[in-house]
Motif scaffolding. Structure first.
Motif, PDB file in Angstrom:
ATOM      1  N   SER A  50      10.543  26.605  17.578  1.00 14.28           N
ATOM      2  CA  SER A  50      10.256  25.163  17.587  1.00 14.28           C
ATOM      3  C   SER A  50      11.446  24.348  17.099  1.00 14.28           C
ATOM      4  N   GLN A  51      12.295  24.970  16.274  1.00 11.02           N
ATOM      5  CA  GLN A  51      13.501  24.298  15.784  1.00 11.02           C
ATOM      6  C   GLN A  51      14.730  24.633  16.638  1.00 11.02           C
ATOM      7  N   ARG A  52      14.479  25.333  17.750  1.00  5.34           N
ATOM      8  CA  ARG A  52      15.548  25.726  18.672  1.00  5.34           C
ATOM      9  C   ARG A  52      16.596  26.600  17.987  1.00  5.34           C
ATOM     10  N   VAL A  53      16.114  27.474  17.136  1.00  5.70           N
ATOM     11  CA  VAL A  53      16.971  28.449  16.458  1.00  5.70           C
ATOM     12  C   VAL A  53      16.725  29.805  17.106  1.00  5.70           C
ATOM     13  N   HIS A  54      17.782  30.452  17.573  1.00  6.77           N
ATOM     14  CA  HIS A  54      17.638  31.708  18.296  1.00  6.77           C
ATOM     15  C   HIS A  54      18.338  32.818  17.524  1.00  6.77           C
TER      16      HIS A  54
END
Length: 444
Positions: A66-70
């Motif tokens: 959801s925080q666009r952390v991969h």
């Protein structure tokens, strides 16, 4: 490598943290999933998250997304096939039984990094390239590294960083082909709280994480043209704007970009910006394919043999002269990466102190060598489709690793994400996909 540990640092999880540290990685620790998400967003330079199943794997995976952390997530907990299956269903990339096995942890770290940063070469052509690299490294000029896939462009890029005056600073790698276009901007530049629906906290991007060091833009030719314009501005202005932010952030970052395509052709076809090309191409280096540096094949094979013997807890094994001859005369369309995978498989298949031709034959190397030097005359897979052969190889490898996705992906030479996608497709078609099993994991 920087690893984030999530959970209660009791004796078992602390053992895992100590193993990670002993392998040369930096460890950060938080107690909860919410703290882990905040830490990953605020620092932006973790390569792996190891999280106890009790903390909530699904919440962690969904929260990071959801925080666009991969970041790859490795779940850990008691040795239980049911817990392992559940964690992977919840989005974990793999499962680590506790107490941790040293070799298994090393395998996870190896898969995340997919690297052995030691640059090995005795070939005269490579020696000339390395002499040029020595001169280039000391400057802050942008460098464009070209070459076929698997030739070692990232390793050469890390070598440039280590030889530069920025060697004490961070080296941050970003694969431009790994993420969809909609997520790349947040990954590179970061975002502010509230920048988009679900952005609950500030996120530091790759540019800021690389401040004072080097940012590698791997396979830059895969980046969408619209995103290239924003990248060009960041490089030209030496500053970035976080998504949803109002203030520019000055940066001191050296850029190294790699490409396996002919960028001049990409420019001609409208797929790559000419102005970005000139900005990146201050210094251009071309890594030759393995078939053009055959003197390096045996030293590389010996290096990989030692590496995977150690990684799998096996006694050292040498490669026979005849096998070395076969390797030296191979075609190696996949270059060093293909050679590494072939040696890895041969190490696992060999049973004595010497890795023989038969071991490479069983590892599938015969398809890579010249026909006049072919190890075998026929192949049992002839007559089957490529898709059928690939599925059989992947499922057999997964069975061999007792369901361990990370180990299987490492042997196959593909990313854990690619493996999981393929397994999902096979399962949808009714194939019997081995579940994670802990039967072959040595407990300590």
């Amino acid at each position: 490598m920087r690893v984030l540990i999530v959970g209660c640092l009791g004796s078992r999880l602390e053992q895992a943290a100590n193993i990670v540290i002993s392998r040369g990685s930096q460890v950060d620790h938080v107690g909860t999933v919410s703290q882990a998400i905040d830490r990953a967003c605020s620092e932006g330079n973790h390569h792996l998250v190891i999280c106890e199943v009790e903390c909530g794997i699904r919440s962690l995976v969904n929260g990071l997304a959801s925080q666009r952390v991969h970041i790859p997530v490795l779940a850990c907990g008691p040795a239980s096939a049911a817990l392992a299956t559940g964690a992977i269903s919840d989005g974990a990339d793999d499962y680590l039984p506790l107490p941790p096995d040293t070799d298994l942890v090393a395998s996870f770290l190896q898969d995340v990094a997919y690297e052995s940063h030691k640059l090995i070469s005795i070939d005269p052509g490579m020696s000339q390239l390395l002499c040029l690299v020595q001169k280039v490294a000391v400057s802050d000029a942008s460098v464009l590294v070209c070459g076929e896939s698997g030739t070692g462009k990232e390793i050469l890029s890390r070598y440039i960083h280590k030889k530069s005056k920025r060697f004490k600073g961070p080296f941050v790698a970003f694969n431009c082909a790994a993420l969809p276009e909609t997520l790349i901007e947040s990954e590179l530049f970061g975002h502010e709280k509230g920048a988009f629906s679900g952005a609950a906290t500030r996120r530091i991007g790759r540019f800021e994480a690389a401040n004072g060091g080097t940012l590698l833009l791997d396979e830059i030719s895969e980046m969408d043209v619209r995103m290239q314009a924003k990248l060009l501005r960041a490089i030209q202005e030496r500053e970035i704007d976080r998504l949803g932010g109002n203030a520019s952030i000055p940066l001191d970052v050296r850029i190294i970009a790699t490409s396996n395509r002919d960028l001049k052709s990409e420019i001609k076809n409208g797929r790559f910006r000419e102005d970005l090309y000139f900005r990146l191409n201050v210094v251009s280096l071309t890594v030759p394919p393995l078939r053009s540096r055959r003197l390096d094949i045996v030293p590389l094979a010996q290096h990989f043999s030692k590496k995977y013997c150690e990684l799998n807890g096996l006694p050292s094994r040498i490669i026979s002269d005849k096998a070395n001859e076969i390797l030296t005369n191979g075609i190696w369309k996949g270059n060093i990466r293909e050679l590494e995978n072939a040696v890895h498989r041969a190490v696992l298949l060999s049973r004595g102190d010497v890795i023989n031709v038969e071991d490479f034959n069983a590892a599938g190397v015969s398809s890579s060598v010249n026909s006049e030097r072919s190890i075998i005359n026929t192949n049992p897979w002839v007559g089957n489709s490529v898709d059928d052969v690939e599925q059989a190889l992947i499922l057999d490898t997964l069975t061999y690793t007792d369901g361990n996705r990370t180990h299987a992906a490492s042997i196959l030479g593909i990313s854990i994400r690619a493996l999981r996608n393929k397994l999902r497709n096979y399962a949808d078609k009714g194939a019997n996909v081995p579940r994670p099993s802990l039967g072959l994991v040595t407990q300590q």
